[in-house]
Scaffold this motif. Structure first.
Motif, PDB file in Angstrom:
ATOM      1  N   TYR A 119     115.038   3.157  35.408  1.00 27.09           N
ATOM      2  CA  TYR A 119     113.903   3.763  34.715  1.00 27.09           C
ATOM      3  C   TYR A 119     114.155   5.165  34.172  1.00 27.09           C
ATOM      4  O   TYR A 119     113.403   5.614  33.298  1.00 27.09           O
ATOM      5  N   LEU A 120     115.147   5.875  34.680  1.00 29.67           N
ATOM      6  CA  LEU A 120     115.326   7.271  34.274  1.00 29.67           C
ATOM      7  C   LEU A 120     116.502   7.411  33.313  1.00 29.67           C
ATOM      8  O   LEU A 120     117.480   8.115  33.574  1.00 29.67           O
ATOM      9  N   ARG A 121     116.405   6.740  32.213  1.00 31.14           N
ATOM     10  CA  ARG A 121     117.418   6.871  31.168  1.00 31.14           C
ATOM     11  C   ARG A 121     117.183   8.170  30.405  1.00 31.14           C
ATOM     12  O   ARG A 121     116.037   8.601  30.261  1.00 31.14           O
ATOM     13  N   PRO A 122     118.243   8.803  29.913  1.00 31.02           N
ATOM     14  CA  PRO A 122     119.651   8.379  29.915  1.00 31.02           C
ATOM     15  C   PRO A 122     120.466   9.007  31.044  1.00 31.02           C
ATOM     16  O   PRO A 122     121.680   9.149  30.919  1.00 31.02           O
ATOM     17  N   ALA A 123     119.829   9.403  32.139  1.00 29.96           N
ATOM     18  CA  ALA A 123     120.531  10.107  33.213  1.00 29.96           C
ATOM     19  C   ALA A 123     121.682   9.278  33.773  1.00 29.96           C
ATOM     20  O   ALA A 123     121.597   8.047  33.874  1.00 29.96           O
ATOM     21  N   LYS A 124     122.743   9.972  34.153  1.00 24.98           N
ATOM     22  CA  LYS A 124     123.810   9.347  34.921  1.00 24.98           C
ATOM     23  C   LYS A 124     123.438   9.441  36.399  1.00 24.98           C
ATOM     24  O   LYS A 124     123.085  10.510  36.893  1.00 24.98           O
ATOM     25  N   VAL A 125     123.519   8.316  37.086  1.00 24.64           N
ATOM     26  CA  VAL A 125     123.062   8.214  38.465  1.00 24.64           C
ATOM     27  C   VAL A 125     124.266   7.947  39.366  1.00 24.64           C
ATOM     28  O   VAL A 125     125.062   7.042  39.095  1.00 24.64           O
ATOM     29  N   GLU A 126     124.380   8.738  40.437  1.00 25.03           N
ATOM     30  CA  GLU A 126     125.489   8.576  41.375  1.00 25.03           C
ATOM     31  C   GLU A 126     124.952   8.511  42.798  1.00 25.03           C
ATOM     32  O   GLU A 126     124.000   9.213  43.141  1.00 25.03           O
ATOM     33  N   ALA A 127     125.568   7.674  43.607  1.00 22.88           N
ATOM     34  CA  ALA A 127     125.249   7.604  45.028  1.00 22.88           C
ATOM     35  C   ALA A 127     126.527   7.848  45.816  1.00 22.88           C
ATOM     36  O   ALA A 127     127.575   7.274  45.506  1.00 22.88           O
ATOM     37  N   ILE A 128     126.424   8.696  46.840  1.00 25.91           N
ATOM     38  CA  ILE A 128     127.553   9.044  47.691  1.00 25.91           C
ATOM     39  C   ILE A 128     127.305   8.429  49.063  1.00 25.91           C
ATOM     40  O   ILE A 128     126.311   8.740  49.721  1.00 25.91           O
ATOM     41  N   GLU A 129     128.202   7.553  49.483  1.00 22.98           N
ATOM     42  CA  GLU A 129     128.026   6.837  50.752  1.00 22.98           C
ATOM     43  C   GLU A 129     129.365   6.733  51.472  1.00 22.98           C
ATOM     44  O   GLU A 129     130.352   6.276  50.897  1.00 22.98           O
ATOM     45  N   LEU A 130     129.386   7.142  52.734  1.00 21.20           N
ATOM     46  CA  LEU A 130     130.629   7.157  53.496  1.00 21.20           C
ATOM     47  C   LEU A 130     131.000   5.786  54.049  1.00 21.20           C
ATOM     48  O   LEU A 130     132.181   5.451  54.153  1.00 21.20           O
ATOM     49  N   ASN A 131     130.007   4.986  54.401  1.00 25.70           N
ATOM     50  CA  ASN A 131     130.248   3.699  55.057  1.00 25.70           C
ATOM     51  C   ASN A 131     130.414   2.593  54.017  1.00 25.70           C
ATOM     52  O   ASN A 131     129.451   2.230  53.338  1.00 25.70           O
ATOM     53  N   PRO A 132     131.596   2.008  53.881  1.00 26.35           N
ATOM     54  CA  PRO A 132     131.788   0.956  52.875  1.00 26.35           C
ATOM     55  C   PRO A 132     130.928  -0.275  53.125  1.00 26.35           C
ATOM     56  O   PRO A 132     130.561  -0.982  52.179  1.00 26.35           O
ATOM     57  N   ALA A 133     130.566  -0.533  54.385  1.00 20.68           N
ATOM     58  CA  ALA A 133     129.722  -1.689  54.685  1.00 20.68           C
ATOM     59  C   ALA A 133     128.321  -1.519  54.108  1.00 20.68           C
ATOM     60  O   ALA A 133     127.674  -2.500  53.731  1.00 20.68           O
ATOM     61  N   VAL A 134     127.834  -0.279  54.037  1.00 17.37           N
ATOM     62  CA  VAL A 134     126.523  -0.026  53.441  1.00 17.37           C
ATOM     63  C   VAL A 134     126.562  -0.323  51.944  1.00 17.37           C
ATOM     64  O   VAL A 134     125.616  -0.885  51.380  1.00 17.37           O
ATOM     65  N   VAL A 135     127.662   0.029  51.299  1.00 19.13           N
ATOM     66  CA  VAL A 135     127.808  -0.260  49.869  1.00 19.13           C
ATOM     67  C   VAL A 135     127.803  -1.767  49.634  1.00 19.13           C
ATOM     68  O   VAL A 135     127.117  -2.274  48.735  1.00 19.13           O
ATOM     69  N   VAL A 136     128.540  -2.505  50.457  1.00 19.57           N
ATOM     70  CA  VAL A 136     128.576  -3.966  50.333  1.00 19.57           C
ATOM     71  C   VAL A 136     127.186  -4.549  50.559  1.00 19.57           C
ATOM     72  O   VAL A 136     126.734  -5.436  49.822  1.00 19.57           O
ATOM     73  N   ALA A 137     126.475  -4.046  51.570  1.00 15.29           N
ATOM     74  CA  ALA A 137     125.129  -4.536  51.857  1.00 15.29           C
ATOM     75  C   ALA A 137     124.188  -4.272  50.687  1.00 15.29           C
ATOM     76  O   ALA A 137     123.370  -5.127  50.324  1.00 15.29           O
ATOM     77  N   ALA A 138     124.290  -3.096  50.088  1.00 14.92           N
ATOM     78  CA  ALA A 138     123.425  -2.771  48.954  1.00 14.92           C
ATOM     79  C   ALA A 138     123.680  -3.713  47.782  1.00 14.92           C
ATOM     80  O   ALA A 138     122.748  -4.136  47.094  1.00 14.92           O
TER      81      ALA A 138
END
Length: 305
Positions: A119-138
Motif C-alpha cells: 500500500y505504501l508505494r513507491p517506498a522501498k521496504v526492507e525487513a531485517i531478521e536474524l533468524n532464517p526460520a522466521v523468514v521461511v515461515a513468513a
C-alpha cells in the motif's frame, strides 16, 4: 548488547601451559597478563527458539516455541494488519507522507512488511531478521512475497544494521519489534542501540518501537529512548495484548494542530483502512498525561514534540 571477552596474548597462552610446574608466581603473571589484555567484541552467537504456529477463529498465529504471540494473520485477509499493537506501529503515518525508505527490525509474521509493500508505494521496504526460520515461515505460512525492486528481506542482526554507516540518514520510518521467545521486552534496548537507530533516520524521521507495558523493561526502555532521542518520545496507552507502542521523533521540533491530525486520520482510515482516529485519541491521552502540571502547555490545541 554484544558480549565482551578478554583476549590473552600468545605469550600468556603458552605460559599457562606450564603454570602447574611453576607455582603461584606463574599463576600471578598469567592473571596480570589477562587483566591487561585488550577487550574485544565477541561474535554474536544467536540461539533460536523453535518457530511454531497455531490457528483459532480464522487467524494464524506465530510463536517461538511458547504461548506468546509473535505475529498473526487473518486467513481471509492476509494483507490486513490483524493485531492492534501492530496497527499502532504504523502511527507514524499521522505525521509523515510515504518516505522513500521504510525498514522493519524484526520480521515476525511480516504483517508490517506486507502492508507497507502493498500500500505504501513507491517506498522501498526492507525487513531485517536474524533468524532464517522466521523468514521461511513468513514466506510459506504468512504469504510474504518474494523480494522485488521494492522489497528486500535481509538475514542480518539488527544491531549490525543500525551501526552500518551506509544506513545512517536514509530511513524515513523505522519500525522496531525485536523480541525473543520470552516476549517480555526487546532484546536490543541499550542507549547505544537506540542512538544508532536514531542515526539511521532522515532529517524528519520517526521510529516506532514495540514495548511491553506490564513489565519492568518498559520503564527502562522509555528512559533509554528519551536519552537517545533528546526526550522526544511519547508512548501510546497500553492495548489489550499488553504492548505499548512508543513513537520517537528525529529532526526539527514538530507542532501540529489536533484538527490537522484528525483530518489526516480520516484520510488514512478511508485509504488504508487503519484505525487512525483511535491513534489520535490515544495521542491526546498520552499528551495530556505528559503535560500535567505545565500551565503553559498548549496540548488542548496542538500536539508538540
Amino acid at each position: 548488547m554484544t558480549n565482551l571477552i578478554k583476549r590473552a596474548s600468545a605469550e600468556a597462552r603458552a605460559f599457562s601451559k606450564t603454570r602447574k610446574t611453576r607455582g603461584n608466581t606463574a599463576s600471578k603473571q598469567v592473571d596480570a597478563d589477562l587483566d591487561n589484555a585488550p577487550v574485544i567484541e565477541a561474535p554474536r552467537k544467536p540461539r533460536f527458539a523453535p518457530v511454531t504456529f497455531s490457528e483459532e477463529g480464522g487467524v494464524r498465529y506465530l510463536h517461538f516455541g511458547t504461548e506468546w504471540v509473535q505475529g498473526a494473520m487473518r486467513l481471509s485477509k492476509p494483507q490486513h494488519i490483524e493485531l492492534e499493537y501492530a496497527q499502532q506501529m504504523m502511527s507514524w503515518l499521522l505525521f509523515l507522507a510515504t518516505p522513500a525508505r521504510i525498514v522493519q527490525l524484526g520480521l515476525g509474521s511480516a504483517s508490517l512488511t506486507k502492508f507497507a509493500h502493498r500500500y505504501l508505494r513507491p517506498a522501498k521496504v526492507e525487513a531485517i531478521e536474524l533468524n532464517p526460520a522466521v523468514v521461511v515461515a513468513a514466506r510459506t505460512m504468512f504469504e510474504l512475497p518474494h523480494d522485488d525492486a521494492r522489497l528486500a528481506v535481509r538475514e542480518l542482526d539488527a544491531w549490525d544494521f543500525v551501526h552500518d554507516r551506509a544506513n545512517h540518514g536514509t530511513i524515513g520510518a523505522l519500525q522496531i519489534d525485536v523480541y525473543d521467545a520470552t516476549a517480555r521486552g526487546p532484546v536490543l534496548d541499550s542507549v547505544a542501540f537506540y542512538r544508532a537507530a536514531r542515526a539511521c533516520l532522515t532529517d524528519a524521521g520517526i521510529a516506532t518501537i514495540n514495548l511491553f507495558g506490564d513489565h519492568p523493561s518498559y520503564v527502562r526502555n522509555m528512559k533509554r529512548l528519551k536519552e537517545a532521542f533528546d526526550g522526544r518520545v511519547i508512548a501510546l496507552p497500553e492495548v489489550h495484548e499488553g504492548n505499548r507502542i512508543a513513537l520517537a521523533f528525529s529532526g526539527p521540533a514538530l507542532e501540529v494542530s489536533w484538527a490537522a491530525l484528525e483530518k489526516r486520520a480520516r484520510l488514512l482510515e478511508s485509504k488504508l483502512g487503519l484505525p487512525a482516529h483511535q491513534w489520535v485519541k490515544s495521542l491526546r491521552e498520552a499528551n495530556a498525561e505528559n503535560g500535567k502540571g505545565n500551565k503553559s502547555d498548549k496540548s488542548d490545541d496542538t500536539f508538540a514534540i
